[in-house]
Design a protein around this motif. Structure first.
Motif, mmCIF file in Angstrom:
data_model
loop_
_atom_site.group_PDB
_atom_site.id
_atom_site.type_symbol
_atom_site.label_atom_id
_atom_site.label_comp_id
_atom_site.label_asym_id
_atom_site.label_seq_id
_atom_site.Cartn_x
_atom_site.Cartn_y
_atom_site.Cartn_z
ATOM 1 N N GLU A 115 1.073 -1.264 -0.163
ATOM 2 C CA GLU A 115 -0.186 0.032 0.005
ATOM 3 C C GLU A 115 0.808 1.156 0.034
ATOM 4 O O GLU A 115 0.610 2.382 0.805
ATOM 5 C CB GLU A 115 -1.045 0.046 0.997
ATOM 6 N N THR A 116 1.979 1.156 -0.775
ATOM 7 C CA THR A 116 2.826 2.254 -0.958
ATOM 8 C C THR A 116 2.986 2.637 -2.462
ATOM 9 O O THR A 116 2.590 2.067 -3.435
ATOM 10 C CB THR A 116 3.993 1.935 -0.367
ATOM 11 N N MET A 117 3.688 3.908 -2.704
ATOM 12 C CA MET A 117 4.001 4.417 -4.052
ATOM 13 C C MET A 117 5.032 5.068 -4.098
ATOM 14 O O MET A 117 5.281 5.884 -3.221
ATOM 15 C CB MET A 117 2.771 5.245 -4.569
ATOM 16 N N VAL A 118 6.396 4.586 -4.886
ATOM 17 C CA VAL A 118 7.593 5.539 -4.928
ATOM 18 C C VAL A 118 7.110 6.483 -6.096
ATOM 19 O O VAL A 118 6.660 6.406 -7.292
ATOM 20 C CB VAL A 118 8.723 4.529 -5.333
ATOM 21 N N ASP A 119 7.104 7.754 -5.556
ATOM 22 C CA ASP A 119 6.671 8.970 -6.522
ATOM 23 C C ASP A 119 7.824 9.152 -7.665
ATOM 24 O O ASP A 119 9.090 9.551 -7.120
ATOM 25 C CB ASP A 119 6.670 10.091 -5.516
ATOM 26 N N PRO A 120 7.388 8.943 -8.601
ATOM 27 C CA PRO A 120 8.426 9.099 -9.728
ATOM 28 C C PRO A 120 8.599 10.466 -9.956
ATOM 29 O O PRO A 120 9.765 10.633 -10.567
ATOM 30 C CB PRO A 120 7.567 8.613 -11.091
ATOM 31 N N ILE A 121 8.178 11.357 -9.648
ATOM 32 C CA ILE A 121 8.441 12.963 -9.825
ATOM 33 C C ILE A 121 9.214 13.486 -8.745
ATOM 34 O O ILE A 121 9.647 14.763 -8.812
ATOM 35 C CB ILE A 121 7.255 13.770 -10.118
ATOM 36 N N ALA A 122 9.547 12.921 -7.656
ATOM 37 C CA ALA A 122 10.294 13.352 -6.374
ATOM 38 C C ALA A 122 11.664 13.871 -6.671
ATOM 39 O O ALA A 122 12.171 14.673 -6.166
ATOM 40 C CB ALA A 122 10.250 12.204 -5.343
ATOM 41 N N GLY A 123 12.366 12.921 -7.600
ATOM 42 C CA GLY A 123 13.686 13.228 -7.993
ATOM 43 C C GLY A 123 13.826 14.958 -8.655
ATOM 44 O O GLY A 123 14.677 15.670 -8.574
ATOM 45 N N THR B 160 0.541 11.875 -13.633
ATOM 46 C CA THR B 160 2.016 11.373 -13.421
ATOM 47 C C THR B 160 2.735 12.424 -13.108
ATOM 48 O O THR B 160 3.627 12.522 -12.278
ATOM 49 C CB THR B 160 2.486 10.329 -14.344
ATOM 50 N N LEU B 161 2.814 13.409 -14.105
ATOM 51 C CA LEU B 161 3.837 14.414 -13.987
ATOM 52 C C LEU B 161 3.368 15.735 -13.133
ATOM 53 O O LEU B 161 4.306 16.229 -12.654
ATOM 54 C CB LEU B 161 4.083 15.139 -15.336
ATOM 55 N N ILE B 162 2.146 15.927 -12.898
ATOM 56 C CA ILE B 162 1.608 17.079 -12.234
ATOM 57 C C ILE B 162 0.752 16.492 -11.069
ATOM 58 O O ILE B 162 -0.273 16.083 -11.266
ATOM 59 C CB ILE B 162 0.794 18.118 -13.234
ATOM 60 N N HIS B 163 1.422 16.607 -9.774
ATOM 61 C CA HIS B 163 0.698 16.363 -8.772
ATOM 62 C C HIS B 163 1.315 16.779 -7.338
ATOM 63 O O HIS B 163 2.450 17.293 -7.479
ATOM 64 C CB HIS B 163 0.290 14.850 -8.594
#
Length: 436
Positions: free
Chosen positions: A184-192, A402-405
């Protein structure tokens, strides 16, 4: 050589005299019509009003990018239809809006430029998913910069545009790729990307600008035909379009009759007819099937024509764009894959111009091209104008989310403009003292 030129002129004259002038006149009329249409569209656009809004991130956000997917689905309702007269006589066209992720001195912010008549739609979409967010009018940060001149301005810019590497039907990797349902987790792809934008110096600025325009279902017919071709459906194998499908139907009708006429009676009775399978799905690999599933999922969603621009701004004496741009390009590259789509800088338009053969001899021309590109980028990014600039790509609400949040609670962003005080409505039974 001279005789060949004379012969060519005579041939051209003969073509023009014997009806070729009609084609020439038609081409001239078409060019004049396109220029006229662009003129009235620009006139109509110049009369439009815009509002520049600052979106402040809610604290302790626990909503996934799925919430932003719902935001873009609601915003798609700004799509309009126009009559022939409104389009061709008044110049009206589908409006667009921009979502801009900025880093001004390392402080990350979210801004939206939109028509005032769509402001209520935007606020309703955001507040329905993020009640603690704040939306307020702000001054355009471009207005704070002096007029840009590539040779005289105290600051310099580096700008580029990202484009799909494949057809519009192929999606990029979405946030669902990084979800872990079991944990129940997600690695945020935009965090970098946020991390790199938060590291820039106080005198630097970086802008990631998304220009979005709702697109209808007109592209989905071609997309569905493309899916049928990937599946190996026979009537779509030799080409696209309804014309080929119609030829296939005609062939099925007259084919048996030709068999009777051309084949011997014994062969016709034996029925040597090779039946083709309805598709080749059974022979596709699991990866190919997953690609088709992803394309069909994109077709089923609301989509936008989207342009993605980036701009780095810094004083000339401290201008060092390379490190940040490499990080941003690398962050957006992570959304691509070999079997689907990817986002790649459009090298033919970014503000790096290379010489062709001789660097020193071509230096004046190279400098002229570089300055022209920088002026053009600064102008259309500042004006957020749709008609000019690089072409757009079709992106679904899932890809945009995916790109904007907003960053989730588990993602630590160094410096992001966040709501500091949460405002709540007073309780309905709050006693009121008269006279106070």
């Amino acid at each position: 050589m001279f005789s060949e030129l004379v012969e060519l002129l005579k041939t051209t004259e003969w073509i023009l005299v014997h009806g070729g002038w009609v084609l020439f006149a038609g081409l001239m009329l078409y060019m004049m019509y396109e220029l006229y249409l662009e003129h009235i569209q620009i006139e109509w656009y110049n009369n439009q009003k815009w509002v520049f809004l600052k979106i402040t991130v809610p604290p302790e956000n626990e909503r996934s990018p799925l919430a932003f997917e719902h935001v873009f689905e609601q915003l798609h309702s700004i799509q309009e239809t126009f009559s022939w007269a409104e389009t061709h006589l008044e110049g009206q066209m589908q409006m667009w809006f921009t979502w801009e992720i900025t880093s001004i001195g390392g402080v990350i912010g979210n801004y939206v430029r939109i028509s005032p008549k769509y402001r209520d739609t935007l606020e309703a979409a955001i507040y329905s998913e993020f009640p603690a967010a704040e939306i307020s009018e702000a001054e355009d940060y471009f207005a704070k910069l002096p007029q840009y001149d590539p040779e005289k301005s105290p600051y310099d810019i580096y700008a580029l545009t990202w484009r799909y590497t494949q057809r519009n039907e192929y999606p990029i990797r979405s946030y669902r790729y990084w979800e872990h349902p079991t944990a129940e987790t997600m690695v945020d792809p935009i965090a970098g990307l946020w991390e790199e934008m938060g590291k820039i110096s106080p005198y630097e600025m970086f802008i990631l600008q998304f220009v979005m325009r709702p697109v209808g279902d007109e592209w989905k017919g071609r997309a569905k035909e493309f899916v049928q071709k990937l599946k190996g459906v026979p009537e779509f194998q030799e080409g696209h379009g309804h014309g080929n499908a119609m030829l296939g139907i005609i062939g099925k009708i007259i084919g048996p009759a030709l068999d009777v006429l051309l084949r011997p009676d014994s062969e016709a009775k034996a029925g040597h007819v090779k039946e083709e399978p309805p598709s080749l799905m059974l022979h596709l690999t699991e990866t190919e099937k997953q690609v088709i599933t992803q394309i069909e999922a994109k077709i089923a969603r609301w989509c936008y024509n989207t342009k993605i621009h980036g701009m780095y701004i810094a004083p000339r004496e401290k201008y060092q764009p390379t490190l940040l741009l490499r990080s941003v390009i690398g962050a957006l590259k992570s959304f691509g894959s070999d079997d689907m789509n990817a986002l790649k800088p459009l090298l033919a338009r970014w503000t790096r111009v290379k010489y062709y053969l001789f660097e020193e001899w071509e230096k004046p021309i190279t400098q002229f091209r570089l300055h022209w590109r920088k002026r053009k980028y600064f102008k259309f990014m500042k004006n957020r104008f749709w008609l000019h600039g690089p072409p757009a790509q079709i992106m679904s609400s899932e890809e945009l989310a995916t790109l904007i949040h907003f960053p989730q609670l588990t993602v630590k962003v160094p410096q992001i403009d966040m709501v500091r005080v949460i405002k709540e409505q007073p309780p309905p039974d709050l006693p009121i003292v008269p006279g106070l």
